[in-house]
Design a protein around this motif. Sequence first.
Motif, PDB file in Angstrom:
ATOM      1  N   THR A 188      35.524  15.879 -23.869  1.00  0.00           N
ATOM      2  CA  THR A 188      34.320  16.685 -23.682  1.00  0.00           C
ATOM      3  C   THR A 188      34.664  18.130 -23.329  1.00  0.00           C
ATOM      4  O   THR A 188      34.190  19.061 -23.983  1.00  0.00           O
ATOM      5  N   VAL A 189      35.481  18.324 -22.323  1.00  0.00           N
ATOM      6  CA  VAL A 189      35.821  19.673 -21.879  1.00  0.00           C
ATOM      7  C   VAL A 189      36.834  20.323 -22.813  1.00  0.00           C
ATOM      8  O   VAL A 189      36.745  21.512 -23.103  1.00  0.00           O
ATOM      9  N   GLY A 190      37.778  19.529 -23.297  1.00  0.00           N
ATOM     10  CA  GLY A 190      38.802  20.076 -24.176  1.00  0.00           C
ATOM     11  C   GLY A 190      38.240  20.689 -25.445  1.00  0.00           C
ATOM     12  O   GLY A 190      38.732  21.714 -25.926  1.00  0.00           O
ATOM     13  N   GLN A 204      29.199  15.479 -34.136  1.00  0.00           N
ATOM     14  CA  GLN A 204      29.314  14.032 -34.261  1.00  0.00           C
ATOM     15  C   GLN A 204      30.515  13.430 -33.548  1.00  0.00           C
ATOM     16  O   GLN A 204      30.428  12.326 -33.023  1.00  0.00           O
ATOM     17  N   GLY A 205      31.596  14.133 -33.539  1.00  0.00           N
ATOM     18  CA  GLY A 205      32.845  13.573 -33.024  1.00  0.00           C
ATOM     19  C   GLY A 205      32.773  13.157 -31.571  1.00  0.00           C
ATOM     20  O   GLY A 205      33.255  12.085 -31.201  1.00  0.00           O
ATOM     21  N   SER A 206      32.175  13.966 -30.732  1.00  0.00           N
ATOM     22  CA  SER A 206      32.077  13.628 -29.309  1.00  0.00           C
ATOM     23  C   SER A 206      31.233  12.383 -29.101  1.00  0.00           C
ATOM     24  O   SER A 206      31.551  11.547 -28.256  1.00  0.00           O
ATOM     25  N   VAL A 207      30.163  12.266 -29.866  1.00  0.00           N
ATOM     26  CA  VAL A 207      29.316  11.078 -29.764  1.00  0.00           C
ATOM     27  C   VAL A 207      30.087   9.837 -30.191  1.00  0.00           C
ATOM     28  O   VAL A 207      30.019   8.786 -29.534  1.00  0.00           O
ATOM     29  N   LEU A 208      30.866   9.949 -31.255  1.00  0.00           N
ATOM     30  CA  LEU A 208      31.661   8.812 -31.712  1.00  0.00           C
ATOM     31  C   LEU A 208      32.744   8.440 -30.698  1.00  0.00           C
ATOM     32  O   LEU A 208      32.995   7.249 -30.478  1.00  0.00           O
ATOM     33  N   ILE A 209      33.351   9.435 -30.083  1.00  0.00           N
ATOM     34  CA  ILE A 209      34.351   9.153 -29.051  1.00  0.00           C
ATOM     35  C   ILE A 209      33.696   8.442 -27.873  1.00  0.00           C
ATOM     36  O   ILE A 209      34.222   7.444 -27.363  1.00  0.00           O
ATOM     37  N   ASN A 210      32.535   8.920 -27.435  1.00  0.00           N
ATOM     38  CA  ASN A 210      31.834   8.289 -26.314  1.00  0.00           C
ATOM     39  C   ASN A 210      31.411   6.859 -26.649  1.00  0.00           C
ATOM     40  O   ASN A 210      31.526   5.961 -25.805  1.00  0.00           O
TER      41      ASN A 210
END
Length: 101
Positions: free
Chosen positions: A41-43, A68-74
């Motif tokens: 998230t911060v990176g 999209q990527g952050s949502v997929l990671i979460n």
Amino acid sequence: MVEQPLSSTAYAAPPSSADTVYWRRTRQLTVILLSIWLTSTVGIVVFARELSTIHVFGWRLSFYMAAQGSVLINLGIVAFYAWRMGRLDRETLQHLSDTAK
């Protein structure tokens, strides 16, 4: 009504070794997954300019991660946590039932 002081019998029994191992593993998993979450998230925000030079499916990586990527990671973190905790619960219950016999 007068409140009665708690006696020593009101407290739960000291944790067993299985409980200690279970909570240690739970804390380790939680710390690892929170570290991944914080880093992802911060990176992404901190390194957005550097990530914009990389392209994924024709989009800049910084835009893709924000969209999209952050949502997929979460979602991956939540799914992994649910799977791993289910497995850890089963292992602990199996250990407790074996030691109770």
